[in-house]
Write a protein that holds these residues in place. Structure first.
Motif, PDB file in Angstrom:
ATOM      1  N   GLY A   1      22.540  26.239  41.821  1.00 58.44           N
ATOM      2  CA  GLY A   1      22.104  25.176  42.730  1.00 58.44           C
ATOM      3  C   GLY A   1      20.815  24.530  42.255  1.00 58.44           C
ATOM      4  N   VAL A   2      20.533  24.646  40.944  1.00 58.65           N
ATOM      5  CA  VAL A   2      19.230  24.202  40.419  1.00 58.65           C
ATOM      6  C   VAL A   2      19.161  22.675  40.270  1.00 58.65           C
ATOM      7  CG1 VAL A   2      18.936  26.375  39.173  1.00 58.65           C
ATOM      8  CG2 VAL A   2      19.761  24.353  37.943  1.00 58.65           C
ATOM      9  N   ASP A   3      17.937  22.172  40.362  1.00 60.21           N
ATOM     10  CA  ASP A   3      17.678  20.746  40.164  1.00 60.21           C
ATOM     11  C   ASP A   3      16.446  20.559  39.277  1.00 60.21           C
ATOM     12  OD1 ASP A   3      15.908  21.740  42.055  1.00 60.21           O
ATOM     13  OD2 ASP A   3      15.974  19.981  43.349  1.00 60.21           O
ATOM     14  N   MET A   4      16.282  21.496  38.328  1.00 61.48           N
ATOM     15  CA  MET A   4      15.113  21.437  37.443  1.00 61.48           C
ATOM     16  C   MET A   4      15.545  21.129  36.016  1.00 61.48           C
ATOM     17  SD  MET A   4      15.147  24.244  39.549  1.00 61.48           S
ATOM     18  CE  MET A   4      14.140  25.397  40.472  1.00 61.48           C
ATOM     19  N   LEU A   5      14.691  20.372  35.357  1.00 54.43           N
ATOM     20  CA  LEU A   5      14.822  20.093  33.936  1.00 54.43           C
ATOM     21  C   LEU A   5      14.686  21.406  33.154  1.00 54.43           C
ATOM     22  CD1 LEU A   5      14.845  17.415  32.197  1.00 54.43           C
ATOM     23  CD2 LEU A   5      12.377  17.735  31.962  1.00 54.43           C
ATOM     24  N   ASP A   6      15.413  21.505  32.053  1.00 55.92           N
ATOM     25  CA  ASP A   6      15.266  22.645  31.141  1.00 55.92           C
ATOM     26  C   ASP A   6      13.799  22.771  30.699  1.00 55.92           C
ATOM     27  OD1 ASP A   6      16.284  24.723  29.452  1.00 55.92           O
ATOM     28  OD2 ASP A   6      16.046  23.356  27.749  1.00 55.92           O
ATOM     29  N   GLY A   7      13.252  23.968  30.781  1.00 53.48           N
ATOM     30  CA  GLY A   7      11.882  24.187  30.327  1.00 53.48           C
ATOM     31  C   GLY A   7      10.812  23.988  31.395  1.00 53.48           C
ATOM     32  N   THR A   8      11.230  23.764  32.629  1.00 55.86           N
ATOM     33  CA  THR A   8      10.273  23.520  33.725  1.00 55.86           C
ATOM     34  C   THR A   8       9.431  24.767  34.027  1.00 55.86           C
ATOM     35  OG1 THR A   8      11.590  21.789  34.775  1.00 55.86           O
ATOM     36  CG2 THR A   8      10.141  23.047  36.220  1.00 55.86           C
ATOM     37  N   PRO A   9       8.106  24.596  34.121  1.00 52.38           N
ATOM     38  CA  PRO A   9       7.249  25.731  34.485  1.00 52.38           C
ATOM     39  C   PRO A   9       7.440  26.134  35.957  1.00 52.38           C
ATOM     40  CG  PRO A   9       5.979  23.955  33.444  1.00 52.38           C
ATOM     41  CD  PRO A   9       7.319  23.390  33.795  1.00 52.38           C
ATOM     42  N   ILE A  10       7.498  27.434  36.199  1.00 51.17           N
ATOM     43  CA  ILE A  10       7.715  27.995  37.538  1.00 51.17           C
ATOM     44  C   ILE A  10       6.401  28.588  38.051  1.00 51.17           C
ATOM     45  CG2 ILE A  10       9.008  29.762  38.839  1.00 51.17           C
ATOM     46  CD1 ILE A  10      10.748  27.463  37.666  1.00 51.17           C
ATOM     47  N   PHE A  11       6.045  28.253  39.288  1.00 53.22           N
ATOM     48  CA  PHE A  11       4.799  28.766  39.874  1.00 53.22           C
ATOM     49  C   PHE A  11       5.014  29.956  40.808  1.00 53.22           C
ATOM     50  CE2 PHE A  11       3.224  24.245  39.248  1.00 53.22           C
ATOM     51  CZ  PHE A  11       2.418  24.585  38.172  1.00 53.22           C
ATOM     52  N   ASP A  12       6.172  30.010  41.445  1.00 51.99           N
ATOM     53  CA  ASP A  12       6.370  31.104  42.405  1.00 51.99           C
ATOM     54  C   ASP A  12       7.859  31.280  42.697  1.00 51.99           C
ATOM     55  OD1 ASP A  12       5.658  33.198  44.095  1.00 51.99           O
ATOM     56  OD2 ASP A  12       4.547  31.956  45.522  1.00 51.99           O
ATOM     57  N   VAL A  13       8.199  32.488  43.094  1.00 49.58           N
ATOM     58  CA  VAL A  13       9.532  32.842  43.597  1.00 49.58           C
ATOM     59  C   VAL A  13       9.299  33.547  44.928  1.00 49.58           C
ATOM     60  CG1 VAL A  13      11.535  34.346  43.239  1.00 49.58           C
ATOM     61  CG2 VAL A  13      10.543  33.095  41.296  1.00 49.58           C
ATOM     62  N   LYS A  14       9.929  33.052  45.982  1.00 53.21           N
ATOM     63  CA  LYS A  14       9.791  33.680  47.306  1.00 53.21           C
ATOM     64  C   LYS A  14      11.189  33.857  47.881  1.00 53.21           C
ATOM     65  CE  LYS A  14       5.714  30.763  48.434  1.00 53.21           C
ATOM     66  NZ  LYS A  14       4.486  31.545  48.589  1.00 53.21           N
ATOM     67  N   PRO A  15      11.428  34.905  48.639  1.00 51.76           N
ATOM     68  CA  PRO A  15      12.749  35.045  49.261  1.00 51.76           C
ATOM     69  C   PRO A  15      12.955  34.000  50.349  1.00 51.76           C
ATOM     70  CG  PRO A  15      11.271  36.765  50.049  1.00 51.76           C
ATOM     71  CD  PRO A  15      10.531  36.037  48.962  1.00 51.76           C
TER      72      PRO A  15
ATOM     73  N   ILE B   1       4.177  31.244  36.197  1.00 50.72           N
ATOM     74  CA  ILE B   1       4.533  32.663  36.051  1.00 50.72           C
ATOM     75  C   ILE B   1       5.770  32.794  35.169  1.00 50.72           C
ATOM     76  CG2 ILE B   1       3.555  33.376  38.266  1.00 50.72           C
ATOM     77  CD1 ILE B   1       6.513  33.431  39.334  1.00 50.72           C
ATOM     78  N   GLY B   2       6.390  31.671  34.843  1.00 47.78           N
ATOM     79  CA  GLY B   2       7.597  31.710  34.020  1.00 47.78           C
ATOM     80  C   GLY B   2       8.135  30.324  33.750  1.00 47.78           C
ATOM     81  N   THR B   3       9.333  30.281  33.189  1.00 47.15           N
ATOM     82  CA  THR B   3       9.970  29.032  32.773  1.00 47.15           C
ATOM     83  C   THR B   3      11.451  29.125  33.105  1.00 47.15           C
ATOM     84  OG1 THR B   3       8.450  28.955  30.907  1.00 47.15           O
ATOM     85  CG2 THR B   3      10.360  27.495  30.779  1.00 47.15           C
ATOM     86  N   ILE B   4      12.034  27.991  33.533  1.00 46.51           N
ATOM     87  CA  ILE B   4      13.467  28.007  33.809  1.00 46.51           C
ATOM     88  C   ILE B   4      14.229  27.289  32.698  1.00 46.51           C
ATOM     89  CG2 ILE B   4      13.505  25.904  35.234  1.00 46.51           C
ATOM     90  CD1 ILE B   4      15.616  27.426  36.993  1.00 46.51           C
ATOM     91  N   HIS B   5      15.417  27.838  32.381  1.00 44.32           N
ATOM     92  CA  HIS B   5      16.296  27.207  31.407  1.00 44.32           C
ATOM     93  C   HIS B   5      17.553  26.730  32.119  1.00 44.32           C
ATOM     94  CE1 HIS B   5      13.598  28.218  28.256  1.00 44.32           C
ATOM     95  NE2 HIS B   5      13.484  29.418  28.791  1.00 44.32           N
ATOM     96  N   THR B   6      17.862  25.458  31.941  1.00 45.74           N
ATOM     97  CA  THR B   6      19.024  24.840  32.589  1.00 45.74           C
ATOM     98  C   THR B   6      19.743  23.961  31.568  1.00 45.74           C
ATOM     99  OG1 THR B   6      17.971  22.753  33.285  1.00 45.74           O
ATOM    100  CG2 THR B   6      17.643  24.669  34.712  1.00 45.74           C
ATOM    101  N   ALA B   7      20.892  23.416  31.977  1.00 49.58           N
ATOM    102  CA  ALA B   7      21.629  22.492  31.108  1.00 49.58           C
ATOM    103  C   ALA B   7      21.076  21.067  31.192  1.00 49.58           C
ATOM    104  CB  ALA B   7      23.110  22.502  31.471  1.00 49.58           C
TER     105      ALA B   7
END
Lengths: 227, 227
Positions: A121-135, A6-12
């Protein structure tokens, strides 16, 4: 079942080396999630700013094509004790779905109405595909939980030494993250060579460091690709 | 990405009506996960008994083919306030993956060496496909979490009235579960008709009840399919 990002995350974290070994270990580690249409619209996130923490389901995309193993060697156990893959949060698992709990820092909407989420508090590689966001909700908290080998061994934090001069090379918004990431000891658990120079990519930088008796000393910082 | 079930869970929730609205709300609600080969072998679970709680990723299989909505109406808000789907744990989401934290009660190995996990606090329909099992670890705990509308409204528990005679019809191992499930008020949030007789399927039984001023009274228990 077919699932789609559903999206992509950008990290350092522009390479695997140095990524925190769980979410929220490095509280300063920031990320921004951008969403694919139609999931980028504000309606999908109505009320999300009332939650302080979120769960992110994401793809262990670096593991693509690697076989599942029955047992893995968790870094926390020094990399030489085997536990079952379902007794670990290892990426080497049948369905390569990761889950991270993160802090929700801000909900942004750009001029064209697209939503992005700023989290830490992220632990994902830059460009990682995201499947869901839940509260993250109260029923997710089990204070009495016993967590096996994860309880048994504490992470050893390192003291980080970095000169002001070297730190000037890194943009201000990345400095806290960098120090926290280095303090976690990014070296592979099986390596303790005090003479070895390690190189970790962080954002657009290569961070060169040595480790000796609990102290990590940054020797050099270069722009990625330029030594 | 294609994901495949690694196993199936068996619970007393033989229909959607009556399923706890989150994991661990009904602590007595039991389930057993059976695994597909090769994931049914003991090696895959080595060390798992050292963890008190697990995360289960599973398929909202009842939602198959239903479209994602941008907003949903959480039962906790009485079913008439809309929040974004990513600000809820609703099943109406782009990738129909659910996550539940449960208690690990026992690891069983049968005479042919197949492993099954006995868990409690379940909120899954009987027969639900399981995608992953991960240990619950200390970094999953955020005691300071603010959880929006979920904090704002308490579930109202009902007092459950059931005669000894009726209770005798239910096998002993299901009795605590049944009372806890009924106390959670399985009725749709929008229904408050005190004269209406509700029927909830639970295991092989149909539980018939009425609700009036905070008291749920079981009127009749029949074997499923026999009134």
């Amino acid at each position: 079942m077919e699932i789609q990002p559903i999206g992509t995350i950008h990290t350092a974290f522009t390479e695997k080396f140095g990524i925190p070994r769980q979410s929220m270990i490095v509280k300063a580690a920031k990320g921004v999630i951008h969403f694919e249409p139609p999931y980028d619209q504000a309606e999908y996130f109505k009320g999300i700013e009332e939650f302080s923490h979120l769960w992110i389901l994401w793809h262990f995309s670096e593991q693509k094509g690697r076989p599942t193993k029955a047992t893995v060697r968790p870094p926390r156990l020094g990399g030489n004790v085997r536990v079952g893959v379902f007794a670990s949060r290892s990426p080497y698992r049948p369905n390569q779905i990761a889950m991270s709990s993160v802090k929700l820092d801000a909900v942004h909407t750009d001029e064209s109405g697209k939503v992005s989420l700023e989290i830490s508090g992220v632990d994902m590689l830059d460009g990682t595909p995201i499947f869901d966001v839940k509260p993250y909700i109260k029923t997710d908290i089990h204070e009495d939980a016993k967590s096996g080998f994860v309880d048994a061994v504490d992470w050893t934090q390192l003291d980080v030494e970095i000169s002001d001069e070297l730190m000037q090379q890194v943009p201000e918004y990345l400095r806290d993250q960098l120090i926290e990431v280095l303090a976690q000891d990014p070296r592979p658990r099986t390596q303790t060579d005090v003479n070895r120079m390690y190189g970790m990519r962080f954002g657009d930088f290569d961070i060169h460091f040595k480790v000796n008796t609990g102290i990590l000393k940054v020797i050099k910082i270069t722009s990625h690709g330029h030594d």
